[in-house]
Design a protein around this motif. Sequence first.
Motif, PDB file in Angstrom:
ATOM      1  N   ARG A 103       0.399  -1.207   0.173  1.00 52.09           N
ATOM      2  CA  ARG A 103      -0.245   0.126   0.136  1.00 52.09           C
ATOM      3  C   ARG A 103       1.001   1.624  -0.058  1.00 52.09           C
ATOM      4  O   ARG A 103       0.659   1.893  -0.364  1.00 52.09           O
ATOM      5  CB  ARG A 103      -1.035   0.354   1.390  1.00 52.09           C
ATOM      6  N   GLN A 104       2.028   1.235   0.869  1.00 48.01           N
ATOM      7  CA  GLN A 104       2.529   2.250   1.521  1.00 48.01           C
ATOM      8  C   GLN A 104       4.008   2.864  -0.157  1.00 48.01           C
ATOM      9  O   GLN A 104       4.305   3.703  -0.983  1.00 48.01           O
ATOM     10  CB  GLN A 104       3.458   2.699   2.117  1.00 48.01           C
ATOM     11  N   LEU A 105       4.302   1.608  -1.242  1.00 42.89           N
ATOM     12  CA  LEU A 105       5.402   1.435  -1.758  1.00 42.89           C
ATOM     13  C   LEU A 105       4.850   1.513  -3.041  1.00 42.89           C
ATOM     14  O   LEU A 105       5.257   1.176  -4.406  1.00 42.89           O
ATOM     15  CB  LEU A 105       6.344   0.811  -1.193  1.00 42.89           C
ATOM     16  N   GLY A 106       3.301   0.354  -3.398  1.00 40.95           N
ATOM     17  CA  GLY A 106       2.738   0.677  -4.726  1.00 40.95           C
ATOM     18  C   GLY A 106       1.357   1.044  -4.801  1.00 40.95           C
ATOM     19  O   GLY A 106       1.302   2.093  -4.438  1.00 40.95           O
ATOM     20  N   HIS A 107       0.684  -0.461  -4.624  1.00 38.00           N
ATOM     21  CA  HIS A 107      -0.579   0.054  -4.762  1.00 38.00           C
ATOM     22  C   HIS A 107      -1.297  -0.852  -3.744  1.00 38.00           C
ATOM     23  O   HIS A 107      -0.789  -2.116  -3.274  1.00 38.00           O
ATOM     24  CB  HIS A 107      -1.124  -0.925  -6.315  1.00 38.00           C
ATOM     25  N   ASP A 108      -2.700  -0.637  -3.562  1.00 40.29           N
ATOM     26  CA  ASP A 108      -3.444  -1.924  -2.639  1.00 40.29           C
ATOM     27  C   ASP A 108      -3.255  -3.148  -2.532  1.00 40.29           C
ATOM     28  O   ASP A 108      -4.366  -3.357  -3.826  1.00 40.29           O
ATOM     29  CB  ASP A 108      -4.720  -0.940  -1.897  1.00 40.29           C
ATOM     30  N   PRO A 109      -3.430  -4.185  -1.892  1.00 46.70           N
ATOM     31  CA  PRO A 109      -3.251  -5.526  -2.143  1.00 46.70           C
ATOM     32  C   PRO A 109      -3.985  -6.368  -2.539  1.00 46.70           C
ATOM     33  O   PRO A 109      -4.641  -6.809  -3.602  1.00 46.70           O
ATOM     34  CB  PRO A 109      -2.264  -6.007  -1.744  1.00 46.70           C
ATOM     35  N   SER A 110      -5.004  -5.386  -2.138  1.00 46.41           N
ATOM     36  CA  SER A 110      -6.958  -6.694  -2.372  1.00 46.41           C
ATOM     37  C   SER A 110      -6.862  -5.624  -3.433  1.00 46.41           C
ATOM     38  O   SER A 110      -7.750  -5.858  -4.509  1.00 46.41           O
ATOM     39  CB  SER A 110      -7.875  -5.949  -1.266  1.00 46.41           C
ATOM     40  N   ARG A 111      -7.167  -4.968  -4.012  1.00 39.88           N
ATOM     41  CA  ARG A 111      -7.211  -4.065  -4.735  1.00 39.88           C
ATOM     42  C   ARG A 111      -6.762  -4.235  -6.372  1.00 39.88           C
ATOM     43  O   ARG A 111      -6.859  -4.504  -7.349  1.00 39.88           O
ATOM     44  CB  ARG A 111      -7.049  -2.258  -5.388  1.00 39.88           C
ATOM     45  N   ILE A 112      -5.021  -4.858  -5.959  1.00 44.86           N
ATOM     46  CA  ILE A 112      -4.968  -5.676  -7.424  1.00 44.86           C
ATOM     47  C   ILE A 112      -5.320  -7.274  -7.371  1.00 44.86           C
ATOM     48  O   ILE A 112      -5.113  -7.273  -8.862  1.00 44.86           O
ATOM     49  CB  ILE A 112      -3.299  -5.874  -6.789  1.00 44.86           C
ATOM     50  N   LYS A 113      -5.639  -7.940  -6.426  1.00 46.39           N
ATOM     51  CA  LYS A 113      -6.647  -8.479  -6.854  1.00 46.39           C
ATOM     52  C   LYS A 113      -7.896  -9.285  -7.428  1.00 46.39           C
ATOM     53  O   LYS A 113      -7.773  -9.957  -8.266  1.00 46.39           O
ATOM     54  CB  LYS A 113      -6.896  -9.551  -5.451  1.00 46.39           C
ATOM     55  N   ALA A 114      -8.299  -8.085  -6.883  1.00 44.46           N
ATOM     56  CA  ALA A 114      -9.541  -7.232  -7.551  1.00 44.46           C
ATOM     57  C   ALA A 114      -9.499  -7.134  -9.229  1.00 44.46           C
ATOM     58  O   ALA A 114     -10.033  -7.116 -10.148  1.00 44.46           O
ATOM     59  CB  ALA A 114     -10.534  -6.404  -7.281  1.00 44.46           C
ATOM     60  N   PHE A 115      -8.328  -6.938  -9.317  1.00 48.16           N
ATOM     61  CA  PHE A 115      -8.042  -6.055 -10.918  1.00 48.16           C
ATOM     62  C   PHE A 115      -7.239  -7.584 -11.650  1.00 48.16           C
ATOM     63  O   PHE A 115      -8.013  -7.523 -13.017  1.00 48.16           O
ATOM     64  CB  PHE A 115      -6.805  -5.214 -10.822  1.00 48.16           C
ATOM     65  N   MET A 116      -7.012  -7.992 -11.780  1.00 45.20           N
ATOM     66  CA  MET A 116      -6.066  -9.405 -12.189  1.00 45.20           C
ATOM     67  C   MET A 116      -7.655  -9.997 -11.918  1.00 45.20           C
ATOM     68  O   MET A 116      -7.730 -10.589 -13.433  1.00 45.20           O
ATOM     69  CB  MET A 116      -5.260  -9.567 -11.319  1.00 45.20           C
TER      70      MET A 116
END
Length: 223
Positions: A103-116
């Motif tokens: 979240r601090q160095l890139g993107h929210d992991p939960s949103r990444i999962k949803a995006f994939m």
Amino acid sequence: MEIKKIFIHGWSFSSEIWERFKNIGNSVFLDLPFHGNNINFSDKDILNNFSENLFSYIESCDEEVVLIGWSLGATVGVLTALKKPKNLKKIILIGFSPKFKDRQLGHDPSRIKAFMMALRKDFEGTVYNFRETAVGNRFTDIPLPEKNGSIKLLRKFIEIDLTDRLDEIDIPVVLIHGKRDRIINYNASVFCSKKIKNSSLILTDSHHAPFLEMPEIISDTLI
């Protein structure tokens, strides 16, 4: 001898994103694997193989090289710099993250999962939504990347963590990041500027691709 400039774009786009810089002399514009004119690339160890190819290309150059990487292309730039090609004199990292799934160095992991998951269900629509989030309603005419290969490439990017290797970079680094970036938290570049010895940080009031709004930001850092 004039310095060679190598530009590498971000995920889902192509080298066409650099259209405003095509008049810069002695410049090369590369496509990521499964993007643009680089569709037929092996899907085995994609990021490492692509950076290894880039390393070999830089080593073969007769002149000094500056590498300009944006987003995933910036990660390729760092991976290549860590291999220490003898002719690489500077890297310019735009919208870089050393660890995207953070979240601090890139993107929210939960949103990444949803995006994939969304990519699997509606690749075209999800890519166009991503592009709009990244750069606004532009470059819709850039052809879509190859679906399966580009998703594998993105997965490799999501898995990578370069936070403990940043201090190995021993050439000048320019970090450029937009404070309104909705893809990668700009604090990623702030973090990197503290870890990379010979680095400078430029924060702008722009989105994920500040070079589109302020092309001079690239020209000024090539010197």
